[in-house]
Design a protein around this motif. Structure first.
Motif, PDB file in Angstrom:
ATOM      1  N   GLN A  32      55.706  69.244 -34.826  1.00  0.00           N
ATOM      2  CA  GLN A  32      55.469  68.453 -36.436  1.00  0.00           C
ATOM      3  C   GLN A  32      54.315  69.454 -37.132  1.00  0.00           C
ATOM      4  OE1 GLN A  32      56.293  65.394 -37.461  1.00  0.00           O
ATOM      5  NE2 GLN A  32      58.000  65.791 -35.255  1.00  0.00           N
ATOM      6  N   ALA A  33      54.206  70.087 -37.032  1.00  0.00           N
ATOM      7  CA  ALA A  33      53.511  71.702 -37.055  1.00  0.00           C
ATOM      8  C   ALA A  33      54.428  73.169 -36.326  1.00  0.00           C
ATOM      9  CB  ALA A  33      52.596  71.679 -37.494  1.00  0.00           C
ATOM     10  N   PRO A  34      53.661  74.578 -37.548  1.00  0.00           N
ATOM     11  CA  PRO A  34      54.503  75.274 -36.540  1.00  0.00           C
ATOM     12  C   PRO A  34      54.437  75.682 -35.201  1.00  0.00           C
ATOM     13  CG  PRO A  34      54.217  75.168 -39.651  1.00  0.00           C
ATOM     14  CD  PRO A  34      53.734  74.491 -38.607  1.00  0.00           C
ATOM     15  N   ARG A  81      44.552  71.291 -35.038  1.00  0.00           N
ATOM     16  CA  ARG A  81      43.709  70.397 -35.042  1.00  0.00           C
ATOM     17  C   ARG A  81      44.536  69.692 -33.613  1.00  0.00           C
ATOM     18  NH1 ARG A  81      45.833  66.019 -39.078  1.00  0.00           N
ATOM     19  NH2 ARG A  81      43.740  67.303 -40.352  1.00  0.00           N
ATOM     20  N   THR A  82      43.740  68.737 -32.723  1.00  0.00           N
ATOM     21  CA  THR A  82      43.998  68.883 -31.688  1.00  0.00           C
ATOM     22  C   THR A  82      43.570  66.934 -31.687  1.00  0.00           C
ATOM     23  OG1 THR A  82      41.931  68.115 -30.881  1.00  0.00           O
ATOM     24  CG2 THR A  82      42.901  70.035 -30.006  1.00  0.00           C
ATOM     25  N   VAL A  83      44.634  66.283 -31.211  1.00  0.00           N
ATOM     26  CA  VAL A  83      44.962  64.419 -30.964  1.00  0.00           C
ATOM     27  C   VAL A  83      45.208  64.293 -30.027  1.00  0.00           C
ATOM     28  CG1 VAL A  83      46.795  63.197 -32.150  1.00  0.00           C
ATOM     29  CG2 VAL A  83      46.137  64.722 -33.863  1.00  0.00           C
ATOM     30  N   ILE A  84      44.874  63.269 -29.967  1.00  0.00           N
ATOM     31  CA  ILE A  84      45.373  62.599 -28.430  1.00  0.00           C
ATOM     32  C   ILE A  84      45.372  60.960 -28.684  1.00  0.00           C
ATOM     33  CG2 ILE A  84      44.254  60.789 -26.249  1.00  0.00           C
ATOM     34  CD1 ILE A  84      42.482  63.723 -25.823  1.00  0.00           C
ATOM     35  N   ASN A  85      46.939  60.138 -28.519  1.00  0.00           N
ATOM     36  CA  ASN A  85      47.103  59.116 -28.775  1.00  0.00           C
ATOM     37  C   ASN A  85      47.069  58.381 -27.928  1.00  0.00           C
ATOM     38  OD1 ASN A  85      47.598  59.460 -31.893  1.00  0.00           O
ATOM     39  ND2 ASN A  85      49.670  60.759 -31.168  1.00  0.00           N
ATOM     40  N   GLY A 104      49.099  76.528 -37.722  1.00  0.00           N
ATOM     41  CA  GLY A 104      50.523  77.414 -38.290  1.00  0.00           C
ATOM     42  C   GLY A 104      50.401  76.835 -39.995  1.00  0.00           C
ATOM     43  N   ARG A 105      49.546  75.725 -40.667  1.00  0.00           N
ATOM     44  CA  ARG A 105      49.908  74.921 -41.807  1.00  0.00           C
ATOM     45  C   ARG A 105      48.498  74.067 -41.675  1.00  0.00           C
ATOM     46  NH1 ARG A 105      50.612  69.478 -41.902  1.00  0.00           N
ATOM     47  NH2 ARG A 105      51.779  68.783 -39.616  1.00  0.00           N
ATOM     48  N   PRO A 106      48.264  74.130 -42.978  1.00  0.00           N
ATOM     49  CA  PRO A 106      47.180  73.287 -43.862  1.00  0.00           C
ATOM     50  C   PRO A 106      47.008  71.886 -43.459  1.00  0.00           C
ATOM     51  CG  PRO A 106      47.921  74.435 -45.392  1.00  0.00           C
ATOM     52  CD  PRO A 106      48.706  74.952 -44.351  1.00  0.00           C
TER      53      PRO A 106
END
Length: 112
Positions: A32-34, A81-85, A104-106
């Protein structure tokens, strides 16, 4: 056995970024990001809402591994960003706790 357990046990190949005795970090197959790396404990924990006090050390190691992943993939300086769902409504699709490391991106806020 869940897919992340199979990856951690090397039954399914992955592009590993980091590994130690407790955690494995590998590139997400649907980024979902570079840069999009998943950090998972080698021991199955369904989600953060199912963690128990005995999981304290491995949970800390997940976050330290996420930092190391950011450094090794070159996104630590620019930000990541770190994400825990937890749970289907939060977007968890594999029910084995994992930390997404994205960069790798805003990143926009709020997410979702």
């Amino acid at each position: 056995m869940c897919i992340f357990c199979k990856i951690a046990n090397k039954e399914i190949p992955s592009k590993v970024v980091y590994e130690d005795e407790d955690v494995l970090a590998f590139h997400d197959l649907n980024p979902q990001a570079p840069t999009h790396v998943l950090v998972v404990p080698k021991r199955h924990i369904t989600g953060i809402g199912h963690a128990v006090p005995e999981d304290e050390i491995v949970l800390g190691r997940l976050l330290l591994a996420a930092r190391r992943v950011a450094e090794e993939t070159g996104i630590a300086e620019s930000g990541f960003r770190t994400v825990i769902n937890h749970g289907a409504n939060a977007g968890q699709t594999v029910f084995h706790i994992h930390v997404h490391v994205l960069g790798g991106r805003p990143m926009a806020w709020p997410p979702g």
